[in-house]
Design a protein around this motif. Structure first.
Motif, mmCIF file in Angstrom:
data_model
loop_
_atom_site.group_PDB
_atom_site.id
_atom_site.type_symbol
_atom_site.label_atom_id
_atom_site.label_comp_id
_atom_site.label_asym_id
_atom_site.label_seq_id
_atom_site.Cartn_x
_atom_site.Cartn_y
_atom_site.Cartn_z
ATOM 1 N N HIS B 112 0.827 -1.205 0.000
ATOM 2 C CA HIS B 112 0.000 0.000 0.000
ATOM 3 C C HIS B 112 0.864 1.258 0.000
ATOM 4 O O HIS B 112 0.583 2.237 -0.699
ATOM 5 C CB HIS B 112 -0.930 -0.007 1.216
ATOM 6 N N LEU B 113 1.925 1.202 0.768
ATOM 7 C CA LEU B 113 2.849 2.331 0.798
ATOM 8 C C LEU B 113 3.379 2.615 -0.603
ATOM 9 O O LEU B 113 3.434 3.761 -1.054
ATOM 10 C CB LEU B 113 4.013 2.016 1.749
ATOM 11 N N LEU B 114 3.739 1.558 -1.304
ATOM 12 C CA LEU B 114 4.303 1.716 -2.642
ATOM 13 C C LEU B 114 3.251 2.171 -3.649
ATOM 14 O O LEU B 114 3.581 2.719 -4.697
ATOM 15 C CB LEU B 114 4.933 0.405 -3.103
ATOM 16 N N THR B 115 1.996 1.923 -3.329
ATOM 17 C CA THR B 115 0.926 2.368 -4.216
ATOM 18 C C THR B 115 0.629 3.847 -4.001
ATOM 19 O O THR B 115 0.228 4.548 -4.911
ATOM 20 C CB THR B 115 -0.359 1.565 -3.935
ATOM 21 N N THR B 116 0.855 4.310 -2.761
ATOM 22 C CA THR B 116 0.546 5.710 -2.495
ATOM 23 C C THR B 116 1.757 6.615 -2.717
ATOM 24 O O THR B 116 1.581 7.797 -2.977
ATOM 25 C CB THR B 116 0.020 5.897 -1.057
ATOM 26 N N SER B 117 2.945 6.067 -2.578
ATOM 27 C CA SER B 117 4.146 6.882 -2.800
ATOM 28 C C SER B 117 5.189 6.068 -3.518
ATOM 29 O O SER B 117 5.585 5.019 -3.022
ATOM 30 C CB SER B 117 4.753 7.333 -1.466
ATOM 31 N N ARG B 118 5.617 6.541 -4.639
ATOM 32 C CA ARG B 118 6.704 5.831 -5.297
ATOM 33 C C ARG B 118 8.007 6.178 -4.592
ATOM 34 O O ARG B 118 8.383 7.331 -4.497
ATOM 35 C CB ARG B 118 6.785 6.259 -6.758
ATOM 36 N N LYS B 141 9.857 -7.119 -6.160
ATOM 37 C CA LYS B 141 9.302 -5.885 -6.699
ATOM 38 C C LYS B 141 10.378 -4.972 -7.290
ATOM 39 O O LYS B 141 10.088 -3.854 -7.724
ATOM 40 C CB LYS B 141 8.563 -5.123 -5.587
#
Lengths: 338, 338
Positions: B112-118, B141
């Motif tokens: 989720h973190l990676l979806t909200t912030s690259r 990933k």
DNA sequence: CCACACTCTGACACCGGTGTCATAATGTGG
DNA sequence: CCACATTATGACACCGGTGTCAGAGTGTGG
């Protein structure tokens, strides 16, 4: 490894980009069958949308910046913790940016920050929340911000504070009620508005209880443990020695306690010590420090939450609140030995 | 207020976007006259480039994420401080993401973190730096990461650690050299590899000095002050009472000190106390704690710096280093009273 | 059976920059 | 003065998504 983009998903699923985008954002008007199909392809290709591309299209980064220049680690940690709570609730993330208030470089520094990271908004903690210059700059740049523990009155910007003056008044009154009349005070860092407010509370308590204010009992600290140690020395060397010391924060109070203990003084029998902030150290030492607990996490949480609301909807009314500080009595204060 | 983009600047200056971009990035092959002209327009229009657009084009966010789940505020602050130093040096910023190691939600949380912030990369601090699951996920990933204070051996990923086992050995030896033979030990959190390593160092020191290991002298802590208080109670209640206590970190050591003081025991005369980490509290209390100083900032700084190098150039060799921990002797340890 | 509303879908421009490449302008050596 | 290298500049596609709008398909009421 080939990058998986919205285009690959679209091609693979045999639909258009836009439809994929709709599924991604849970938009209506997608048939259940199509939605299923696309979701399956997400799994199959292990697709992760690119937040940067999304940010560009929506003109949002979903990142809040947290500005601070504060000697107290525990304060910062609490600020971060409150800010994170609000951020995560709204799918935002938190970028931290400690920097120095002093020096012309501040605006330049923030400008550089904004050049390297687009922030949707900023939380200003003391002493930045009191910097007129910074606030003017952010307004000019149209950057949303919220002030935490700011003494400035500005009806246009979000502000959440706690009542420092009242807290200082109460803890001083607590000492007075125990029977102390000679109460030393250690000031905080002059850049922080809390410093003046706490000092005001101390003076008001004396005044209202008809105790003459004695400037010799006031030492200049800066919130750091080290400055507390210097002030402690000055105070404990006074003759006659005051029967109580109220330090503007717990680190400085801890320094007083340490020096007093080293000098074989018994706390609180020989000297009472009070702090401010309810930092962890206040309960990690013996005797525990009487202090004022401020809802730092809650203040920051509210500030960030309101900030995010304002970002999502410019029409949100500007939120301003003052939370209560609370007296915590521990072992470091007691009746003076007569 | 009209938004100022690279297009407006280009039009206004009478040059192409690309030329503006060249000036922006200090690229060569722009005539001094043109450069001047464009720079002047920057000022005039008060232009700030959009980092998101730049990020999209370059496939970079210039943001490093810092992952932690650590009860020690001072440790976190030091980690952040080291990470920030490296980030700012390379024009990166730092996003913080505390989360819990336990629970299946971890991977989901990071996803989720990676979806909200690259994020261009992540620094893993304990206990995440020891999570095989997380490491496997990040590799899958293709997310760059660096491990701080990790006990895992993985030649493929950046790692900076300090020698916990040796530090624990040295501080135990220090107590032995003072004449202690009954030395209690308080363990840390079982999820942290440091816990085992420090315990190993303690045991090795006993063994090498021919002192029998006594499991009754070992208490289970978890690095928190609170757990230290519980362990302290168990240890001080022992009969005979050990003459020294070595706690796996300073917070727990401080808890031992507090309880000992409450019980009228003199430290170090009646009981010696040693900690680990050289947290601020170790020097803020009296007597100051003998402890082991680890270069936490430096470890993190190096880890992040190498991480950024790796991001910029995949060919960078994988950096792995072990830094030295150092014994700091303060007043809390002394010869046992005979 | 037709008119109309509503659902579903895709083409296409756009967000604000950067990379590639072609081309014009200028300099340099023989 | 010409061949050629070098510098300066812009046109254009592209990064990976989202917003707008048009149009096809389906359902509903008269």
């Amino acid at each position: 490894m080939k990058k998986v983009t919205i285009n690959s998903v679209a091609t693979y699923a045999g639909v258009s980009k836009k439809t994929v985008s709709r599924v991604l954002n849970n938009e209506p008007n997608v048939s259940p069958a199509t939605r299923e199909k696309v979701l399956k392809v997400f799994k199959e290709l292990d697709y992760t949308p690119n937040p940067i591309a999304r940010g560009l299209a929506r003109n949002r980064s979903f990142i809040i910046g947290c500005l601070y220049d504060n000697p107290s680690k525990s304060y910062i940690t609490r600020v971060q913790s409150g800010a994170l709570e609000a951020c995560h609730k709204h799918n935002y993330n938190l970028l931290i940016h400690p920097c120095e208030l002093r020096g012309d470089a501040l605006i330049e520094n923030i400008e550089h920050l904004l050049t390297t990271s687009r922030l949707d908004g900023m939380v200003l903690t003391p002493p930045f929340s009191d910097s007129e210059e910074l606030i003017a700059f952010l307004k000019k740049k149209n950057i949303h911000f919220a002030r935490v523990a700011s003494a400035i009155d500005d009806a246009e910007s979000i502000s959440v504070r706690s009542n420092d003056e009242q807290g200082a008044y109460e803890i001083t009154e607590h000492l007075i009620n125990l029977g102390h009349t000679s109460i030393a005070f250690i000031k905080g860092h002059p850049d922080h508005s809390a410093t003046e407010q706490r000092f005001n509370g101390y003076q008001r308590a004396l005044r209202e209880h008809n105790i003459a204010f004695n400037p010799q009992l006031v030492a200049e600290g800066n919130f750091s443990y080290h400055s507390g140690a210097d002030s402690a020395k000055a105070i404990l060397d006074l003759n006659p020695r005051p029967s109580a010391v109220f330090a503007s924060n717990d680190y400085m109070a801890a320094a007083v306690l340490k020096l007093a203990t080293q000098r074989q003084l018994k706390v609180p029998e020989d000297i009472s010590i009070a702090g401010f902030d309810n930092a962890p150290i206040a309960r990690h030492i013996w005797p525990g420090l009487t202090t004022i607990a401020q809802p730092v996490e809650e203040m920051t949480r509210q500030a960030v939450e309101q900030l995010i609301l304002q970002i999502s909807d410019e029409q949100t009314p500007v939120y301003q609140a003052t939370l209560e500080a609370k007296l915590i009595t521990r072992e470091s204060t007691a009746k003076p030995r007569c």
